[in-house]
Design a protein around this motif. Sequence first.
Motif, PDB file in Angstrom:
ATOM      1  N   CYS A 118      -7.542   4.767   1.765  1.00  0.00           N
ATOM      2  CA  CYS A 118      -7.654   3.732   0.501  1.00  0.00           C
ATOM      3  C   CYS A 118      -8.386   2.604   1.214  1.00  0.00           C
ATOM      4  CB  CYS A 118      -6.162   3.474   0.044  1.00  0.00           C
ATOM      5  SG  CYS A 118      -5.086   2.793   1.287  1.00  0.00           S
TER       6      CYS A 118
ATOM      7  N   CYS B  35      -6.656  -0.292   0.704  1.00  0.00           N
ATOM      8  CA  CYS B  35      -5.548  -1.293   0.619  1.00  0.00           C
ATOM      9  C   CYS B  35      -4.746  -1.247   1.934  1.00  0.00           C
ATOM     10  CB  CYS B  35      -5.038  -1.429  -0.601  1.00  0.00           C
ATOM     11  SG  CYS B  35      -4.023   0.194  -1.059  1.00  0.00           S
ATOM     12  N   ARG B  36      -4.802  -0.049   2.639  1.00  0.00           N
ATOM     13  CA  ARG B  36      -3.940   0.041   3.819  1.00  0.00           C
ATOM     14  C   ARG B  36      -4.146  -0.835   4.754  1.00  0.00           C
ATOM     15  NH1 ARG B  36      -0.216   4.078   5.563  1.00  0.00           N
ATOM     16  NH2 ARG B  36      -0.338   4.478   7.856  1.00  0.00           N
TER      17      ARG B  36
ATOM     18  N   CYS C  46       0.857  -1.127   0.030  1.00  0.00           N
ATOM     19  CA  CYS C  46      -0.016  -0.148   0.122  1.00  0.00           C
ATOM     20  C   CYS C  46       0.920   1.170   0.088  1.00  0.00           C
ATOM     21  CB  CYS C  46      -0.900   0.187   1.159  1.00  0.00           C
ATOM     22  SG  CYS C  46      -1.757   1.851   1.538  1.00  0.00           S
ATOM     23  N   PRO C  47       0.878   2.036  -1.139  1.00  0.00           N
ATOM     24  CA  PRO C  47       1.624   3.167  -1.215  1.00  0.00           C
ATOM     25  C   PRO C  47       1.071   4.302  -0.578  1.00  0.00           C
ATOM     26  CG  PRO C  47       0.305   3.095  -3.145  1.00  0.00           C
ATOM     27  CD  PRO C  47       0.007   1.885  -2.261  1.00  0.00           C
ATOM     28  N   HIS C  48      -0.218   4.609   0.101  1.00  0.00           N
ATOM     29  CA  HIS C  48      -0.880   5.428   0.577  1.00  0.00           C
ATOM     30  C   HIS C  48      -0.590   5.959   2.042  1.00  0.00           C
ATOM     31  CE1 HIS C  48      -3.312   3.300  -2.515  1.00  0.00           C
ATOM     32  NE2 HIS C  48      -2.977   4.361  -2.928  1.00  0.00           N
TER      33      HIS C  48
END
Length: 166
Positions: free
Chosen positions: A103, A105-106, A95-97
């Motif tokens: 988001c 996906c975190r 997860c790049p957030h």
Amino acid sequence: MTSKKKYAFLDRDGTLIFEPQDTFQIDSLEKLQVLEGAIQGLIELKNQGYGLVMVTNQDGLGTQSFPAADFEIPHQAMLKQFKDAGIHFERIFICPHTSQDHCACRKPKTGLVDSFLAEHSIDRTASFVCGDRDSDRQLADNIGIEFIPTATNSNFYEALKHAGII
Ligand SMILES: [Mg+2]
Ligand SMILES: [Zn+2]
């Protein structure tokens, strides 16, 4: 009839490699340090038939504060060390957030692994999440599998051993 496979869903920073507690960011080769017991533990999991899946939050990856190249260089060097020891991760989910992004996906959300879980026949009683944060524990809860705790930047092998996994 397909047989079910057991999976180890593993956190990266603070679990397998050293996580600096000031920036929480591994963004250069100099900062890469595979933790004691990490390779030994991963080899043992592999020998026991676990599929290895990495699940990691990388706050702001790809932004100015954490350029993708700064992430990739130590990340690839880590994977090379694992590969040289015969360790292969089936999947690596990132997860790049940040928490402000809200988001899906975190961690502890399951967005990163939902498709993987749906597409694989997973032995949920033998599979587990291992990590050093509450978000890892909650991820395990949200997936519905066991959680193996490890203290930040400690010995991965010992954590598995302590939990009776190996
Ligand atoms: Mg961690
Ligand atoms: Zn995300």
